[in-house]
Scaffold this motif. Structure first.
Motif, PDB file in Angstrom:
ATOM      1  N   LEU A 154       0.825  -1.030  -0.374  1.00  0.00           N
ATOM      2  CA  LEU A 154       0.237  -0.020  -0.110  1.00  0.00           C
ATOM      3  C   LEU A 154       0.937   1.600   0.090  1.00  0.00           C
ATOM      4  O   LEU A 154       0.588   2.218  -0.704  1.00  0.00           O
ATOM      5  N   LYS A 155       1.950   1.549   1.215  1.00  0.00           N
ATOM      6  CA  LYS A 155       3.047   2.648   0.545  1.00  0.00           C
ATOM      7  C   LYS A 155       3.608   2.495  -0.561  1.00  0.00           C
ATOM      8  O   LYS A 155       4.245   3.837  -0.804  1.00  0.00           O
ATOM      9  N   ALA A 156       4.368   1.533  -1.358  1.00  0.00           N
ATOM     10  CA  ALA A 156       4.821   1.364  -2.414  1.00  0.00           C
ATOM     11  C   ALA A 156       4.234   2.029  -3.502  1.00  0.00           C
ATOM     12  O   ALA A 156       4.271   2.871  -4.387  1.00  0.00           O
ATOM     13  N   LEU A 157       2.752   1.786  -3.494  1.00  0.00           N
ATOM     14  CA  LEU A 157       1.714   2.098  -4.620  1.00  0.00           C
ATOM     15  C   LEU A 157       1.331   3.671  -4.485  1.00  0.00           C
ATOM     16  O   LEU A 157       1.482   4.531  -5.638  1.00  0.00           O
ATOM     17  N   TYR A 158       2.064   3.991  -3.405  1.00  0.00           N
ATOM     18  CA  TYR A 158       1.582   6.092  -3.295  1.00  0.00           C
ATOM     19  C   TYR A 158       3.584   6.565  -2.472  1.00  0.00           C
ATOM     20  O   TYR A 158       2.742   7.604  -2.858  1.00  0.00           O
ATOM     21  N   SER A 159       4.019   5.840  -2.866  1.00  0.00           N
ATOM     22  CA  SER A 159       5.491   6.429  -2.728  1.00  0.00           C
ATOM     23  C   SER A 159       6.212   6.531  -3.903  1.00  0.00           C
ATOM     24  O   SER A 159       5.706   6.100  -5.042  1.00  0.00           O
ATOM     25  N   ASP A 160       6.969   7.421  -4.025  1.00  0.00           N
ATOM     26  CA  ASP A 160       7.894   7.990  -5.252  1.00  0.00           C
ATOM     27  C   ASP A 160       9.314   7.144  -4.943  1.00  0.00           C
ATOM     28  O   ASP A 160      10.248   7.011  -5.789  1.00  0.00           O
ATOM     29  N   LYS A 161       9.545   6.599  -3.529  1.00  0.00           N
ATOM     30  CA  LYS A 161      11.091   6.206  -3.269  1.00  0.00           C
ATOM     31  C   LYS A 161      10.967   5.014  -4.711  1.00  0.00           C
ATOM     32  O   LYS A 161      12.124   4.095  -3.747  1.00  0.00           O
ATOM     33  N   VAL A 162      10.060   4.142  -4.991  1.00  0.00           N
ATOM     34  CA  VAL A 162       9.703   2.575  -5.573  1.00  0.00           C
ATOM     35  C   VAL A 162      10.884   2.708  -6.719  1.00  0.00           C
ATOM     36  O   VAL A 162      10.879   2.443  -7.555  1.00  0.00           O
ATOM     37  N   LYS A 163      11.789   1.340  -6.478  1.00  0.00           N
ATOM     38  CA  LYS A 163      12.048   1.418  -8.042  1.00  0.00           C
ATOM     39  C   LYS A 163      11.975  -0.230  -8.346  1.00  0.00           C
ATOM     40  O   LYS A 163      12.043  -1.257  -7.638  1.00  0.00           O
ATOM     41  N   VAL A 164      12.186  -0.727  -9.383  1.00  0.00           N
ATOM     42  CA  VAL A 164      11.901  -1.585 -10.215  1.00  0.00           C
ATOM     43  C   VAL A 164      12.249  -2.501 -10.047  1.00  0.00           C
ATOM     44  O   VAL A 164      13.942  -1.961 -10.177  1.00  0.00           O
ATOM     45  N   PRO A 165      13.337  -4.388  -9.386  1.00  0.00           N
ATOM     46  CA  PRO A 165      14.077  -4.549  -9.238  1.00  0.00           C
ATOM     47  C   PRO A 165      14.023  -4.972 -10.335  1.00  0.00           C
ATOM     48  O   PRO A 165      15.702  -4.967 -10.469  1.00  0.00           O
ATOM     49  N   VAL A 166      14.011  -5.197 -11.818  1.00  0.00           N
ATOM     50  CA  VAL A 166      14.332  -5.408 -13.229  1.00  0.00           C
ATOM     51  C   VAL A 166      14.141  -4.796 -13.926  1.00  0.00           C
ATOM     52  O   VAL A 166      12.325  -4.504 -14.281  1.00  0.00           O
ATOM     53  N   GLU A 167      14.486  -3.601 -14.285  1.00  0.00           N
ATOM     54  CA  GLU A 167      14.038  -2.567 -14.992  1.00  0.00           C
ATOM     55  C   GLU A 167      13.425  -3.574 -16.900  1.00  0.00           C
ATOM     56  O   GLU A 167      12.154  -2.719 -17.595  1.00  0.00           O
ATOM     57  N   SER A 168      14.132  -4.329 -17.035  1.00  0.00           N
ATOM     58  CA  SER A 168      13.351  -4.740 -18.595  1.00  0.00           C
ATOM     59  C   SER A 168      12.195  -6.131 -18.403  1.00  0.00           C
ATOM     60  O   SER A 168      12.147  -6.730 -19.034  1.00  0.00           O
ATOM     61  N   ALA A 169      12.107  -6.422 -17.637  1.00  0.00           N
ATOM     62  CA  ALA A 169      10.998  -7.007 -16.920  1.00  0.00           C
ATOM     63  C   ALA A 169       9.999  -6.911 -17.892  1.00  0.00           C
ATOM     64  O   ALA A 169       9.436  -5.708 -17.796  1.00  0.00           O
ATOM     65  N   PRO A 170       8.794  -7.981 -18.386  1.00  0.00           N
ATOM     66  CA  PRO A 170       7.746  -8.094 -19.051  1.00  0.00           C
ATOM     67  C   PRO A 170       7.051  -6.937 -18.296  1.00  0.00           C
ATOM     68  O   PRO A 170       6.666  -7.743 -17.156  1.00  0.00           O
ATOM     69  N   LEU A 171       5.590  -6.993 -19.168  1.00  0.00           N
ATOM     70  CA  LEU A 171       4.977  -6.369 -18.881  1.00  0.00           C
ATOM     71  C   LEU A 171       3.678  -7.235 -18.677  1.00  0.00           C
ATOM     72  O   LEU A 171       3.536  -7.324 -20.028  1.00  0.00           O
ATOM     73  N   TYR A 172       2.429  -6.965 -17.600  1.00  0.00           N
ATOM     74  CA  TYR A 172       0.970  -7.663 -18.722  1.00  0.00           C
ATOM     75  C   TYR A 172       0.087  -7.041 -17.613  1.00  0.00           C
ATOM     76  O   TYR A 172       0.379  -6.673 -16.504  1.00  0.00           O
ATOM     77  N   GLU A 173      -1.080  -7.317 -17.989  1.00  0.00           N
ATOM     78  CA  GLU A 173      -2.205  -6.346 -18.003  1.00  0.00           C
ATOM     79  C   GLU A 173      -3.043  -6.916 -16.119  1.00  0.00           C
ATOM     80  O   GLU A 173      -3.496  -5.807 -15.206  1.00  0.00           O
ATOM     81  N   ASN A 174      -2.560  -8.453 -16.075  1.00  0.00           N
ATOM     82  CA  ASN A 174      -2.987  -8.950 -15.118  1.00  0.00           C
ATOM     83  C   ASN A 174      -2.412 -10.558 -14.667  1.00  0.00           C
ATOM     84  O   ASN A 174      -2.175 -10.938 -15.433  1.00  0.00           O
ATOM     85  N   ILE A 175      -2.409 -10.908 -13.552  1.00  0.00           N
ATOM     86  CA  ILE A 175      -2.094 -12.399 -13.413  1.00  0.00           C
ATOM     87  C   ILE A 175      -2.509 -13.159 -14.277  1.00  0.00           C
ATOM     88  O   ILE A 175      -2.114 -14.577 -14.180  1.00  0.00           O
ATOM     89  N   VAL A 176      -3.773 -13.114 -14.582  1.00  0.00           N
ATOM     90  CA  VAL A 176      -3.916 -14.479 -15.667  1.00  0.00           C
ATOM     91  C   VAL A 176      -3.162 -14.073 -17.221  1.00  0.00           C
ATOM     92  O   VAL A 176      -2.961 -15.382 -17.337  1.00  0.00           O
ATOM     93  N   GLN A 177      -3.131 -13.379 -17.292  1.00  0.00           N
ATOM     94  CA  GLN A 177      -2.131 -12.783 -18.769  1.00  0.00           C
ATOM     95  C   GLN A 177      -0.952 -13.611 -18.379  1.00  0.00           C
ATOM     96  O   GLN A 177      -0.307 -13.577 -18.964  1.00  0.00           O
ATOM     97  N   PHE A 178      -0.266 -12.970 -17.278  1.00  0.00           N
ATOM     98  CA  PHE A 178       1.281 -13.714 -17.009  1.00  0.00           C
ATOM     99  C   PHE A 178       1.202 -15.635 -16.833  1.00  0.00           C
ATOM    100  O   PHE A 178       2.093 -15.699 -16.991  1.00  0.00           O
ATOM    101  N   GLU A 179      -0.228 -15.901 -15.728  1.00  0.00           N
ATOM    102  CA  GLU A 179       0.246 -17.338 -16.072  1.00  0.00           C
ATOM    103  C   GLU A 179      -0.284 -17.929 -17.353  1.00  0.00           C
ATOM    104  O   GLU A 179       0.704 -19.054 -17.974  1.00  0.00           O
ATOM    105  N   ASN A 180      -0.600 -17.250 -18.300  1.00  0.00           N
ATOM    106  CA  ASN A 180      -0.968 -17.794 -19.502  1.00  0.00           C
ATOM    107  C   ASN A 180       0.265 -18.268 -20.530  1.00  0.00           C
ATOM    108  O   ASN A 180       0.511 -18.959 -21.197  1.00  0.00           O
ATOM    109  N   ALA A 181       1.515 -16.387 -20.196  1.00  0.00           N
ATOM    110  CA  ALA A 181       2.635 -15.708 -20.981  1.00  0.00           C
ATOM    111  C   ALA A 181       3.760 -17.198 -20.261  1.00  0.00           C
ATOM    112  O   ALA A 181       4.502 -17.120 -21.994  1.00  0.00           O
TER     113      ALA A 181
END
Length: 237
Positions: free
Chosen positions: A26-53
């Motif tokens: 919840l804090k990560a959602l509103y904070s500017d300090k969040v850093k993506v662990p892997v910037e080149s990680a693929p983005l999916y719309e939801n969990i179901v799409q990720f599982e199908n991928a």
């Protein structure tokens, strides 16, 4: 939401780090300090799409990978063309032995205009008059006797002798025992929208004596049914 969720002063890096055990989503959602662990990680719309991928990596493409989408569509089109070519070649080999046995039928468009040029018999002369734009005289009938005469140019006809005429001059006779001038046959009502679209032909009447009147009128175009025609001959000037 409470105020501490929107303030980065009360948020530590461990709380917004996805790899930390004290991660607070919840804090990560509103904070500017969040850093993506892997910037080149693929983005999916939801969990179901990720599982199908994970199951079908070639069919489910991550967000933002436009070049992969184009490549996939090109691959589908290439496979489709290959399949059509394969089936066409297979059908050619399959029916090659029957190629010279069954003649192919060529279907030609048949209508009134195409039939006029190939017609035989008495109508062939009428076809010649149509080509030369000659004036003809047409005698029409009614239920008992002759109705009148048409002087016109034939534009088209069919095998039932139905005629499409232009520049028509109609002549007929009317008899009135009381000496009154009778209206022309089929004269429409001169009022209303029909009269504005197509003006009513003017009928000229000439007395012939003994209560008989000769009526004439000119019509730009006229359709005559073959069952009303008695005789057609060339109009000699």
């Amino acid at each position: 939401m409470s105020a501490d969720h929107n303030s980065d002063s009360s948020t530590s890096e461990s709380e917004v780090s996805a790899c930390s055990s004290s991660y607070n989503p919840l804090k990560a959602l509103y904070s500017d300090k969040v850093k993506v662990p892997v910037e080149s990680a693929p983005l999916y719309e939801n969990i179901v799409q990720f599982e199908n991928a994970q199951k079908k990596p070639l069919e489910i493409i991550p967000f933002g990978k436009t070049e992969l989408v184009v490549k996939r569509e090109e691959e589908k089109e290439r496979k489709r063309i290959e399949e059509e070519t394969r089936l066409e070649e297979k059908n050619k080999q399959r029916f090659a032995q029957y190629g010279g046995l069954v003649p192919r039928k060529e279907f030609k468009t048949r209508n009134v205009l195409t039939r006029m040029g190939t017609i035989d018999g008495p109508l062939a002369l009428l076809s010649d008059w149509v080509d030369k734009r000659l004036r003809v005289k047409i005698v029409t009938r009614k239920d008992r006797g002759v109705r009148g005469v048409l002087h016109a140019t034939v534009v088209a006809f069919d095998k039932q002798w139905n005629l499409a005429l232009s520049d028509v001059h109609e002549i007929w006779q009317k008899k009135d025992k009381q000496g009154k001038m009778l209206p022309g046959p089929g004269v429409p009502v001169p009022k209303g929208t029909a009269a504005t679209i197509s003006p009513v032909p003017e009928v000229t009447r000439t007395p012939l004596g003994k209560g008989v009147w000769e009526c004439t009128r000119s019509i730009p175009q006229l359709m005559v049914r073959g069952e009303h025609i008695v005789l057609i001959n060339l109009l000699v000037p």
